[in-house]
Write a protein that holds these residues in place. Structure first.
Motif, PDB file in Angstrom:
ATOM      1  N   VAL A  45      47.481 -35.750   5.998  1.00  0.00           N
ATOM      2  CA  VAL A  45      46.119 -35.298   5.702  1.00  0.00           C
ATOM      3  C   VAL A  45      46.022 -35.106   4.192  1.00  0.00           C
ATOM      4  O   VAL A  45      46.564 -34.147   3.651  1.00  0.00           O
ATOM      5  CB  VAL A  45      45.780 -33.978   6.428  1.00  0.00           C
ATOM      6  CG1 VAL A  45      44.369 -33.532   6.068  1.00  0.00           C
ATOM      7  CG2 VAL A  45      45.914 -34.142   7.935  1.00  0.00           C
ATOM      8  N   PRO A  46      45.362 -36.020   3.493  1.00  0.00           N
ATOM      9  CA  PRO A  46      45.292 -35.912   2.034  1.00  0.00           C
ATOM     10  C   PRO A  46      44.608 -34.624   1.585  1.00  0.00           C
ATOM     11  O   PRO A  46      43.661 -34.159   2.218  1.00  0.00           O
ATOM     12  CB  PRO A  46      44.465 -37.141   1.628  1.00  0.00           C
ATOM     13  CG  PRO A  46      44.562 -38.077   2.794  1.00  0.00           C
ATOM     14  CD  PRO A  46      44.665 -37.213   4.001  1.00  0.00           C
TER      15      PRO A  46
ATOM     16  N   GLY B 279      33.882 -34.377   3.551  1.00  0.00           N
ATOM     17  CA  GLY B 279      32.828 -35.020   4.332  1.00  0.00           C
ATOM     18  C   GLY B 279      33.258 -36.354   4.881  1.00  0.00           C
ATOM     19  O   GLY B 279      34.441 -36.695   4.933  1.00  0.00           O
ATOM     20  N   SER B 280      32.276 -37.129   5.323  1.00  0.00           N
ATOM     21  CA  SER B 280      32.520 -38.388   6.021  1.00  0.00           C
ATOM     22  C   SER B 280      32.760 -39.541   5.044  1.00  0.00           C
ATOM     23  O   SER B 280      31.866 -39.919   4.275  1.00  0.00           O
ATOM     24  CB  SER B 280      31.329 -38.717   6.929  1.00  0.00           C
ATOM     25  OG  SER B 280      31.554 -39.925   7.617  1.00  0.00           O
TER      26      SER B 280
ATOM     27  N   ARG C 215      40.021 -28.336   2.755  1.00  0.00           N
ATOM     28  CA  ARG C 215      41.432 -27.979   2.586  1.00  0.00           C
ATOM     29  C   ARG C 215      42.213 -28.683   3.671  1.00  0.00           C
ATOM     30  O   ARG C 215      41.745 -28.823   4.804  1.00  0.00           O
ATOM     31  CB  ARG C 215      41.637 -26.452   2.696  1.00  0.00           C
ATOM     32  CG  ARG C 215      40.946 -25.660   1.602  1.00  0.00           C
ATOM     33  CD  ARG C 215      41.215 -24.166   1.752  1.00  0.00           C
ATOM     34  NE  ARG C 215      40.738 -23.659   3.030  1.00  0.00           N
ATOM     35  CZ  ARG C 215      39.471 -23.286   3.250  1.00  0.00           C
ATOM     36  NH1 ARG C 215      38.581 -23.376   2.277  1.00  0.00           N
ATOM     37  NH2 ARG C 215      39.095 -22.828   4.423  1.00  0.00           N
ATOM     38  N   ALA C 216      43.421 -29.099   3.341  1.00  0.00           N
ATOM     39  CA  ALA C 216      44.219 -29.870   4.290  1.00  0.00           C
ATOM     40  C   ALA C 216      44.457 -29.132   5.592  1.00  0.00           C
ATOM     41  O   ALA C 216      44.470 -29.713   6.663  1.00  0.00           O
ATOM     42  CB  ALA C 216      45.549 -30.251   3.655  1.00  0.00           C
ATOM     43  N   LYS C 217      44.603 -27.813   5.553  1.00  0.00           N
ATOM     44  CA  LYS C 217      44.896 -27.050   6.763  1.00  0.00           C
ATOM     45  C   LYS C 217      43.707 -26.978   7.694  1.00  0.00           C
ATOM     46  O   LYS C 217      43.823 -26.605   8.865  1.00  0.00           O
ATOM     47  CB  LYS C 217      45.343 -25.624   6.409  1.00  0.00           C
ATOM     48  CG  LYS C 217      44.270 -24.771   5.748  1.00  0.00           C
ATOM     49  CD  LYS C 217      44.806 -23.372   5.443  1.00  0.00           C
ATOM     50  CE  LYS C 217      43.737 -22.489   4.795  1.00  0.00           C
ATOM     51  NZ  LYS C 217      44.281 -21.150   4.485  1.00  0.00           N
TER      52      LYS C 217
END
Length: 199
Positions: free
Chosen positions: A104-105, A169-170, A195-197
């Motif tokens: 997850v960037p 966002g998308s 945020r990645a989390k």
């Protein structure tokens, strides 16, 4: 006829004239009809607009209450998870499986992606392709602020380095491949979290 009798007759005639000018006349049942232009009594229903069916309410303005057609333009396609960016290309020649590194960037952080390209019919890795991976936000009309570099690692795996999603966002992830079998493309939506989390 004396003076008093004459006055009485004249008064009677004046009263009859006043009654005749009153404007109200009894109907067949003896009820007095309201004079033209008289206001309705409290609680009376408003008259219908010309051409309306009896008892109908006021006519609505043209287009009032109209609902949008389902499937209207401007709707964002559903997104997939970061580990689900894979599928057959639009032309059915190749199958693409994109893997982000990290999975997850982080927002506005550089990352890499590796894409495995296989033959859609046989499942065998496809080598020697002219390959490109890109990301755009169609609703915002912009792409990434970086230009990714692509290279073939072998076994049908193509690496894209220098990618960065700078807005949450998308995003539309698009893979393009051109080889001996022709061209093919994969387009899928991915939601970049703040945020990645959050993913």
């Amino acid at each position: 006829m004396n003076f008093k009798t004459t006055c009485a007759v004249l008064i009677s005639l004046a009263m009859l004239a006043l009654c005749a000018c009153d404007g109200g006349q009894p109907d067949k049942k003896g009820a007095e009809k309201p004079a033209a232009g008289a206001a309705s009594a409290p609680g009376d229903a408003p008259s219908s607009a010309p051409g309306s069916a009896p008892g109908s309410g006021p006519a609505s303005a043209p287009g009032a209450g109209a609902t949008s057609a389902p499937g209207g333009k401007g709707k964002i396609p559903p997104a997939v998870a970061a580990d689900k960016i894979d599928g057959k290309g639009t032309d059915g020649k190749y199958h693409f499986k994109v893997t982000f590194k990290p999975a997850v960037p982080g927002l506005n952080e550089m990352f890499k992606a590796e894409t495995l390209v296989t033959d859609a019919a046989t499942g065998k890795p496809v080598t020697g392709l002219k390959f490109k991976l890109d990301a755009t936000m169609p609703e915002h009309r912009h792409g990434m602020m970086t230009k990714a570099q692509h290279k073939e690692l072998g076994e049908g795996i193509y690496q894209s380095e220098g990618m960065k999603l700078h807005m949450p966002g998308s995003w539309e992830i698009r893979a393009d491949a051109k080889g001996d079998a022709g061209e093919d493309h994969l387009k899928l939506r991915y939601n970049q979290p703040a945020r990645a989390k959050d993913q």
